[in-house]
Design a protein around this motif. Structure first.
Motif, short mmCIF file in Angstrom:
data_model
loop_
_atom_site.label_atom_id
_atom_site.label_comp_id
_atom_site.label_asym_id
_atom_site.label_seq_id
_atom_site.Cartn_x
_atom_site.Cartn_y
_atom_site.Cartn_z
N ILE A 35 -0.48 -1.79 -4.57
CA ILE A 35 0.57 -2.16 -5.52
C ILE A 35 0.62 -3.69 -5.58
CG2 ILE A 35 3.03 -2.07 -6.04
CD1 ILE A 35 3.07 0.53 -4.30
N PHE A 36 0.41 -4.22 -6.77
CA PHE A 36 0.46 -5.67 -7.01
C PHE A 36 1.73 -5.96 -7.78
CE2 PHE A 36 -3.97 -4.66 -6.51
CZ PHE A 36 -4.51 -5.76 -5.87
N GLU A 37 2.62 -6.75 -7.20
CA GLU A 37 3.82 -7.16 -7.92
C GLU A 37 3.41 -8.17 -9.00
OE1 GLU A 37 6.92 -5.99 -7.55
OE2 GLU A 37 6.21 -4.65 -5.98
N ARG A 38 4.02 -8.07 -10.18
CA ARG A 38 3.73 -9.02 -11.24
C ARG A 38 4.17 -10.42 -10.82
NH1 ARG A 38 2.39 -8.23 -16.30
NH2 ARG A 38 3.03 -6.05 -16.25
N PRO A 39 3.25 -11.39 -10.83
CA PRO A 39 3.63 -12.76 -10.43
C PRO A 39 4.66 -13.35 -11.40
CG PRO A 39 1.24 -12.50 -10.53
CD PRO A 39 1.84 -11.27 -11.13
N GLN A 54 4.88 7.14 1.37
CA GLN A 54 5.46 5.98 2.02
C GLN A 54 4.77 4.71 1.52
OE1 GLN A 54 5.20 6.24 6.26
NE2 GLN A 54 6.59 4.55 6.59
N ILE A 55 5.54 3.63 1.36
CA ILE A 55 5.01 2.33 0.95
C ILE A 55 5.17 1.36 2.10
CG2 ILE A 55 5.26 0.39 -0.63
CD1 ILE A 55 6.32 2.37 -2.70
N LYS A 56 4.09 0.62 2.40
CA LYS A 56 4.12 -0.40 3.45
C LYS A 56 3.52 -1.69 2.93
CE LYS A 56 3.74 2.81 7.29
NZ LYS A 56 3.29 2.96 8.65
N ALA A 90 -2.17 -1.90 7.61
CA ALA A 90 -3.26 -2.19 8.54
C ALA A 90 -2.85 -1.84 9.98
CB ALA A 90 -3.69 -3.64 8.44
N ARG A 91 -1.63 -2.20 10.34
CA ARG A 91 -1.14 -1.89 11.70
C ARG A 91 -1.01 -0.39 11.94
NH1 ARG A 91 3.33 -6.43 13.40
NH2 ARG A 91 1.95 -8.21 12.99
N SER A 92 -0.73 0.36 10.87
CA SER A 92 -0.60 1.81 10.98
C SER A 92 -1.94 2.53 10.95
CB SER A 92 0.27 2.34 9.84
OG SER A 92 1.59 1.86 9.97
N GLY A 93 -3.01 1.78 10.72
CA GLY A 93 -4.33 2.39 10.71
C GLY A 93 -4.74 2.99 9.38
N TRP A 94 -3.95 2.75 8.33
CA TRP A 94 -4.33 3.28 7.02
C TRP A 94 -5.55 2.55 6.48
CZ3 TRP A 94 0.84 3.37 3.80
CH2 TRP A 94 1.74 4.28 4.38
N ILE A 122 0.85 -1.18 0.00
CA ILE A 122 0.00 0.00 0.00
C ILE A 122 0.89 1.24 0.00
CG2 ILE A 122 -1.81 1.29 1.23
CD1 ILE A 122 -2.83 -1.43 0.42
N ARG A 123 0.58 2.17 -0.90
CA ARG A 123 1.32 3.45 -0.95
C ARG A 123 0.38 4.56 -0.50
NH1 ARG A 123 3.23 4.37 -6.43
NH2 ARG A 123 5.12 3.32 -5.76
N GLU A 124 0.87 5.38 0.41
CA GLU A 124 0.13 6.57 0.83
C GLU A 124 0.41 7.66 -0.20
OE1 GLU A 124 -0.21 9.20 4.87
OE2 GLU A 124 1.77 8.59 4.22
#
Length: 90
Positions: free
Chosen positions: A84-88, A27-29, A35-39, A17-19
């Protein structure tokens, strides 16, 4: 509403997830970190045609986003976020 953009399964634990900020950067998490950061909430919610289901980020075995399914994601604050979905790998 979000969904897997690929024709193969993607693990929820691999989604990031990118803010988004006014400056265009942010920031990217990991999904779990966001979820832990409350976003965002710690689950995605969907409907499989018969019943509602949810995918939790901390499930064991890891949850899988199937191609062609859409999900709802709870954004917990007034921020703007991008999944953000990384290409499999083939």
């Amino acid at each position: 509403m979000v969904g897997n953009p690929y024709g193969v399964e993607v693990f929820l634990k691999d989604v990031r997830i990118r803010e988004i900020r006014d400056t265009g950067d942010g920031q990217i998490k990991s999904f779990e970190g966001a979820a832990r950061s409350g976003w965002v909430g710690n689950s995605l919610y969907g409907f499989n045609g018969l019943s509602y289901e949810f995918l939790a980020v901390n499930s064991d075995p890891p949850e899988v986003l199937q191609p062609g399914m859409g999900f709802w994601l709870h954004a917990r604050d007034e921020g703007v976020y991008e999944m953000i979905f990384e290409r499999p790998q083939p």
